[in-house]
Design an enzyme around this catalytic site. Structure first.
Site, mmCIF file in Angstrom:
data_model
loop_
_atom_site.group_PDB
_atom_site.id
_atom_site.type_symbol
_atom_site.label_atom_id
_atom_site.label_comp_id
_atom_site.label_asym_id
_atom_site.label_seq_id
_atom_site.Cartn_x
_atom_site.Cartn_y
_atom_site.Cartn_z
ATOM 1 C CG HIS A 1 -2.288 0.565 0.917
ATOM 2 N ND1 HIS A 1 -2.786 1.670 1.552
ATOM 3 C CD2 HIS A 1 -3.242 0.200 0.018
ATOM 4 C CE1 HIS A 1 -3.981 1.963 1.094
ATOM 5 N NE2 HIS A 1 -4.282 1.082 0.151
ATOM 6 C CG ASP B 1 -6.664 9.403 -3.127
ATOM 7 O OD1 ASP B 1 -5.941 9.988 -2.297
ATOM 8 O OD2 ASP B 1 -6.858 8.179 -3.125
ATOM 9 C CG HIS C 1 -9.264 5.653 -2.387
ATOM 10 N ND1 HIS C 1 -7.911 5.744 -2.629
ATOM 11 C CD2 HIS C 1 -9.466 4.420 -1.866
ATOM 12 C CE1 HIS C 1 -7.317 4.624 -2.273
ATOM 13 N NE2 HIS C 1 -8.231 3.799 -1.805
ATOM 14 C CD GLU D 1 -1.135 1.564 4.507
ATOM 15 O OE1 GLU D 1 -1.044 2.547 3.739
ATOM 16 O OE2 GLU D 1 -2.120 0.794 4.518
#
Length: 447
Positions: free
Chosen positions: A133, A164, A353, A381
């Site tokens: 991610h 986003d 998102h 992440e």
């Protein structure tokens, strides 16, 4: 120090200086697409891309074709694309079985006979237990950062978009740090394989390498060479983490706790880790104003309109709404006082998102982290922490938040959110069954 204050922790972080004139927040997914293609076309030295997936559709073809064109124009150009290993080798959730994007990568490679490597990164041996991610596009000395992946809806090719955040930064030191991470944390590892070449090994065959890779990732950090912890102007710190109690989790919790007046948090899925909920509850007790901007259930990428055939994955938006309703009910007093503002984002036909945190007037976080248990425990992440003590980005920040709020409505009471009784019959039956055996709580850890 063991008990250092959140502010002391943040102020001691090393960071790269950033010019406000070289920092741009883009307003839409279409602008993001245009900027990405424009920078790829102008690339002179290197293009490094990290995204959950590069999809075999019109938008994905635009990006991949642009990469091949850039390589043909500039044969010495360094190119590396990183996508999740598992996601690249399966079809869309809920769709019929297919070979996934990897077969398409190989087909395009055979057509062009140029080196545009696409690497599959196996964060875990199963997709359910962790994915790549990581976010960020490094093109020469520029960093384009977004939580978006690369397909039609994220890049607004066609009628629909998935909203986003999108930022373009010219920062050679930050770009170098991110490329160094790609090279040392990913490219150096035997578990990471080319997907644009045939004879891809099975996950089972590399399970040992994946276990070793997972341990390697837990210790991986961005290089901060050339940074300073005495920078007094606008500056950026890149951060990364995977697994429980990782450095990025700590940073996020410190950032939330550092808020003294106001905090704004965006997340598409309201499924907060307990540690984040606890930190927010503490802020409410301290009198800090909190704005939570969340995707309405109909703006969730898993939402299925009642007019379409129901699939099990379509229950997720309703689970998230139930989480939000419980939280809002507990904090109803703060909502009535205007201290807690819950804003639901909804633009008919489109999805949400967007992630991010803004603290007081001096910190903000760019990240792909969904602030959920999966992000905190399973996935790889990253984030960019922006420190702006002199308010150099105040105009940019205000414009971006105004744009984000454009399609939101504030709920005054938890009763405005639907309950199980209001849901479509198939959703109601599934959620009732899951609740009886408490599977809904287990699912919240993984989805």
């Amino acid at each position: 120090m063991l008990f250092e204050s959140p502010r002391a922790f943040l102020s001691a972080l090393p960071r790269f200086a950033q010019s406000a004139h070289a920092f741009e927040a883009l307003a839409s997914s279409a602008q993001f697409r245009e900027q990405l293609l424009e920078h790829i076309a102008k690339a002179q030295r290197r293009i490094y891309i990290a995204a959950l997936y590069l999809q075999n559709d019109a938008a994905g073809d635009l990006i991949l074709s642009a990469l091949y064109a850039a390589k043909a124009r500039q044969p010495q150009l360094e190119i590396a694309v990183f996508v999740d290993w598992h996601r690249a080798q399966r079809g869309l959730i809920g769709a019929k079985a297919e070979s996934g994007n990897a077969a398409w990568y190989q087909q395009r490679a055979q057509q062009h006979h140029l080196e545009v490597p696409i690497y599959g990164v196996p964060v875990q041996s199963r997709e359910l237990l962790g994915v790549l991610h990581l976010k960020g596009f490094v093109i020469d000395d520029k960093v384009i950062y977004s939580g978006a992946s690369l397909n039609n809806v994220y890049l607004h090719v066609g009628d629909r978009y998935r909203y986003d955040r999108y930022h373009v930064l010219h920062n050679p030191a930050l770009a170098e740090s991110m490329v160094h991470f790609f090279q040392t944390a990913l490219l150096s590892q035997t578990a990471v394989h080319r997907l644009d070449r045939p004879n891809i090994p099975s996950t089972k065959a590399i399970r040992g390498e994946i276990r070793h890779f997972r341990q390697h990732l837990k210790a991986a950090r961005y290089s901060l060479q050339g940074s300073s912890n005495t920078e007094t102007g606008l500056a950026i710190t890149p951060w990364v983490g995977v697994g429980q109690r990782n450095p990025l989790n700590r940073l996020i919790l410190k950032l939330i706790s550092a808020s003294e007046r106001k905090i704004v948090i965006c997340t598409p899925y309201f499924n907060l880790p307990r540690s984040v909920t606890k930190a927010l509850n503490s802020l409410i007790k301290k009198g800090v104003q909190i704005d939570l901007i969340i995707g309405d259930k109909t703006a969730n990428d898993f939402y299925i309109p009642p007019s379409e055939p129901f699939k099990t994955i379509g229950a997720l938006p309703y689970l998230y709404e139930a989480n939000l309703r419980r939280f809002a009910k507990v904090q109803q007093k703060a909502m009535q006082a205007g201290q807690l503002n819950i804003l639901l984002w909804h633009d008919i036909g489109h999805s949400f998102h967007l992630k991010g945190i803004w603290v007081d007037d001096d910190y903000q976080l760019l990240t792909g982290n969904n602030l959920n248990p999966r992000a905190f425990n399973l996935d790889l992440e990253n984030a960019l922490l922006i420190h702006d003590p002199q308010g150099e980005l105040s105009t940019s920040k205000a414009a971006e938040l105004q744009q984000i709020r454009q399609h939101t409505r504030r709920i005054a009471s938890y009763t405005e959110l639907e309950t199980l009784a209001d849901y479509p019959e198939k959703v109601k039956k599934l959620l009732t069954r899951l609740s009886r055996i408490r599977v809904d709580r287990l699912l919240s850890r993984f989805l």
